[in-house]
Design a protein around this motif. Structure first.
Motif, PDB file in Angstrom:
ATOM      1  N   HIS A  10     -71.296 -52.735 -30.029  1.00 49.67           N
ATOM      2  CA  HIS A  10     -71.587 -53.828 -29.411  1.00 49.67           C
ATOM      3  C   HIS A  10     -71.769 -55.182 -30.151  1.00 49.67           C
ATOM      4  O   HIS A  10     -72.349 -55.969 -29.615  1.00 49.67           O
ATOM      5  N   VAL A  11     -71.151 -55.198 -31.157  1.00 52.59           N
ATOM      6  CA  VAL A  11     -71.586 -56.241 -32.151  1.00 52.59           C
ATOM      7  C   VAL A  11     -69.911 -57.101 -32.141  1.00 52.59           C
ATOM      8  O   VAL A  11     -68.931 -56.467 -32.447  1.00 52.59           O
ATOM      9  N   SER A  12     -70.191 -58.355 -31.953  1.00 48.19           N
ATOM     10  CA  SER A  12     -69.012 -59.173 -31.821  1.00 48.19           C
ATOM     11  C   SER A  12     -68.680 -59.826 -33.231  1.00 48.19           C
ATOM     12  O   SER A  12     -69.444 -59.456 -34.331  1.00 48.19           O
ATOM     13  N   GLU A  69     -66.336 -46.833 -26.175  1.00 46.97           N
ATOM     14  CA  GLU A  69     -67.014 -46.104 -27.335  1.00 46.97           C
ATOM     15  C   GLU A  69     -66.369 -44.864 -27.516  1.00 46.97           C
ATOM     16  O   GLU A  69     -66.499 -44.424 -28.880  1.00 46.97           O
ATOM     17  N   ILE A 113     -75.143 -49.084 -32.191  1.00 49.33           N
ATOM     18  CA  ILE A 113     -75.162 -50.389 -32.302  1.00 49.33           C
ATOM     19  C   ILE A 113     -73.568 -50.835 -32.471  1.00 49.33           C
ATOM     20  O   ILE A 113     -72.996 -51.644 -31.858  1.00 49.33           O
ATOM     21  N   ARG A 160     -71.725 -60.720 -18.847  1.00 44.90           N
ATOM     22  CA  ARG A 160     -72.306 -59.949 -20.066  1.00 44.90           C
ATOM     23  C   ARG A 160     -72.170 -58.531 -19.693  1.00 44.90           C
ATOM     24  O   ARG A 160     -71.840 -57.814 -20.420  1.00 44.90           O
ATOM     25  N   PHE A 161     -72.989 -58.186 -18.498  1.00 50.21           N
ATOM     26  CA  PHE A 161     -73.060 -57.023 -18.186  1.00 50.21           C
ATOM     27  C   PHE A 161     -71.668 -56.245 -18.179  1.00 50.21           C
ATOM     28  O   PHE A 161     -71.558 -55.090 -18.380  1.00 50.21           O
ATOM     29  N   GLN A 162     -70.731 -56.832 -17.428  1.00 46.83           N
ATOM     30  CA  GLN A 162     -69.519 -56.349 -17.258  1.00 46.83           C
ATOM     31  C   GLN A 162     -68.967 -56.090 -18.663  1.00 46.83           C
ATOM     32  O   GLN A 162     -68.326 -54.823 -19.061  1.00 46.83           O
ATOM     33  N   ARG A 163     -69.033 -56.830 -19.601  1.00 45.28           N
ATOM     34  CA  ARG A 163     -68.529 -56.688 -21.033  1.00 45.28           C
ATOM     35  C   ARG A 163     -69.022 -55.167 -21.477  1.00 45.28           C
ATOM     36  O   ARG A 163     -68.470 -54.484 -22.144  1.00 45.28           O
ATOM     37  N   VAL A 164     -70.523 -55.466 -21.463  1.00 49.74           N
ATOM     38  CA  VAL A 164     -71.239 -53.693 -21.915  1.00 49.74           C
ATOM     39  C   VAL A 164     -70.524 -52.692 -21.371  1.00 49.74           C
ATOM     40  O   VAL A 164     -70.245 -51.754 -22.091  1.00 49.74           O
ATOM     41  N   ARG A 165     -70.253 -52.914 -19.827  1.00 47.39           N
ATOM     42  CA  ARG A 165     -69.746 -51.855 -19.241  1.00 47.39           C
ATOM     43  C   ARG A 165     -68.421 -51.388 -19.715  1.00 47.39           C
ATOM     44  O   ARG A 165     -68.043 -50.264 -19.996  1.00 47.39           O
ATOM     45  N   ARG A 212     -73.939 -64.294 -16.683  1.00 41.19           N
ATOM     46  CA  ARG A 212     -74.930 -62.983 -16.786  1.00 41.19           C
ATOM     47  C   ARG A 212     -74.035 -61.939 -16.395  1.00 41.19           C
ATOM     48  O   ARG A 212     -74.197 -60.870 -17.150  1.00 41.19           O
ATOM     49  N   ALA A 213     -73.433 -61.799 -15.179  1.00 37.55           N
ATOM     50  CA  ALA A 213     -72.630 -60.756 -14.817  1.00 37.55           C
ATOM     51  C   ALA A 213     -71.489 -60.150 -15.620  1.00 37.55           C
ATOM     52  O   ALA A 213     -71.204 -59.376 -16.074  1.00 37.55           O
ATOM     53  N   HIS A 217     -68.610 -49.717 -22.858  1.00 38.07           N
ATOM     54  CA  HIS A 217     -68.730 -48.250 -22.803  1.00 38.07           C
ATOM     55  C   HIS A 217     -67.323 -47.310 -22.772  1.00 38.07           C
ATOM     56  O   HIS A 217     -67.383 -46.351 -23.285  1.00 38.07           O
TER      57      HIS A 217
END
Lengths: 144, 144
Positions: free
Chosen positions: A126-128, A26, A123, A15-20, A12-13, A23
Motif C-alpha cells: 500500500h506504499v506509493s 496483494e 504495509i 482512495r477506497f477504490q484504490r485500496v480495493r 475519497r471514493a 487487494h
DNA sequence: ACTGATAGTTAGTTTGTGCTAAACTTGTTG
DNA sequence: CAACAAGTTTAGCACAAACTAACTATCAGT
C-alpha cells in the motif's frame, strides 16, 4: 475555495477504490515473491511448500495458481512444479525490493526485526512510490 | 542454531494469516470510521452518503451494514439511518486516531498531504502498536 | 515391478464483497 | 391527498479466497 461535497466524496471514493484494487494485487505479489524465493533457494516451487509457507491448504494454492496463470504471472502443468513468466519475475523482483525497503525502514525507525517483517507484510502493498522515496531519504540521512 | 524449516514456515505462515485476518477487519474499520464522521458532521449516517464516499453502490452498503450489524458494530432499522454500537464507537475512535497518526507521520517524513492520506488508507490497518509507537517517537524527536 | 507415502488435483461448500435491476418506503409538494 | 423524487431494500448474479473430502499421479525403496 473549499471543494464542493460531491468532489470531496469522489476523491475519497477513489482512495477506497484504490485500496480495493490493491487487494487484488496483494495475493499475486505474495505468491510470486514466495515462488521466486523458493526457486532461488531450493531450485523449485512446489504446491506443498507454498501452502506451508502461506498457511493455507494445497487446494487453495492450486486454485490461486490457476488464477495467477490466467493472469499471466506463472506457468504450471499438472503434477509439475511452478514457474514464473517474465511478467511474474518482474513483479517478484519489485515486490521483493519494496518489501526489503519497508523492513529496513521500519528497523531504522527502531522497530525490531520480527515486528518489522510482520508489519511490512501488510504495509508493503500500500506504499506509493513517493512514500517509498521518503523512506529512502530518511535512511540515507540517518546513515550520512 | 538456525531454526528448522518447519518452524520457519510456520512463523511465515502466521504472518500471512495475520494479514488475511486484518483484511477482514479493514472494511469494518473503514465503515465505522466513516459512519462516525458523518454522524459528527451531519447528524446522521445514511446509506447513500456512505455509498458515495466509499465509491460503491447502495446495495453494497446495505449488504455490508447487515454484516456489520451481525458483527455487533452498528445498529440499523429498515428505512432508518445507521448508528454505531458502543463497540462500533470504540473501533471508530481507535481507527481514527491511528489513521491520523499515520497521516501525520508520513507528512513529517516529507510526503505531501494528498499522498499521505491515500497511502494511510491502505497502511493504517496493518501497523502494529509497536510500529505506531516508533512513529510517535519519530515525530516527538522531530518537534523537540 | 509393486506398493505405500507424498504430492497434486478436483468437486463441492462457505463467506465476503462487489454488481444490476426491480420493488418498495418515505417525505415533500402541487 | 396523490404523485413524484429520493432513498432504501431485496433478489439474483459473479468472482475471489478459503475450506474439506475424495480422488489421482509420481516416485523411491524393497
Amino acid at each position: 475555495m473549499t471543494a464542493d461535497k460531491e468532489t470531496v466524496a469522489k476523491l475519497r471514493a477513489e482512495r477506497f477504490q484504490r485500496v480495493r484494487d490493491a487487494h487484488q494485487m496483494e495475493l499475486a505479489e505474495d505468491y510470486v515473491e514466495l515462488i521466486a524465493e523458493l526457486i532461488d533457494r531450493t531450485g523449485e516451487a512446489r504446491v506443498v511448500d507454498l501452502a506451508s509457507y502461506l498457511g493455507v491448504t494445497n487446494a487453495t494454492v492450486n486454485n490461486t495458481i490457476a488464477r495467477l496463470q490466467r493472469a499471466g504471472f506463472v506457468t504450471s502443468k499438472p503434477y509439475r512444479s511452478i514457474f514464473l513468466t517474465e511478467e511474474g519475475q518482474a513483479l517478484a523482483e519489485t515486490s521483493r525490493e519494496r518489501h526489503e525497503l519497508v523492513v529496513h525502514f521500519l528497523m531504522a525507525l527502531g522497530v525490531d526485526e520480527f515486528t518489522a517483517e510482520a508489519d511490512a507484510e501488510g504495509i508493503e502493498h500500500h506504499v506509493s512510490e513517493e512514500t517509498l522515496q521518503a523512506f529512502r531519504k530518511f535512511m540515507a540521512k540517518k546513515k550520512g
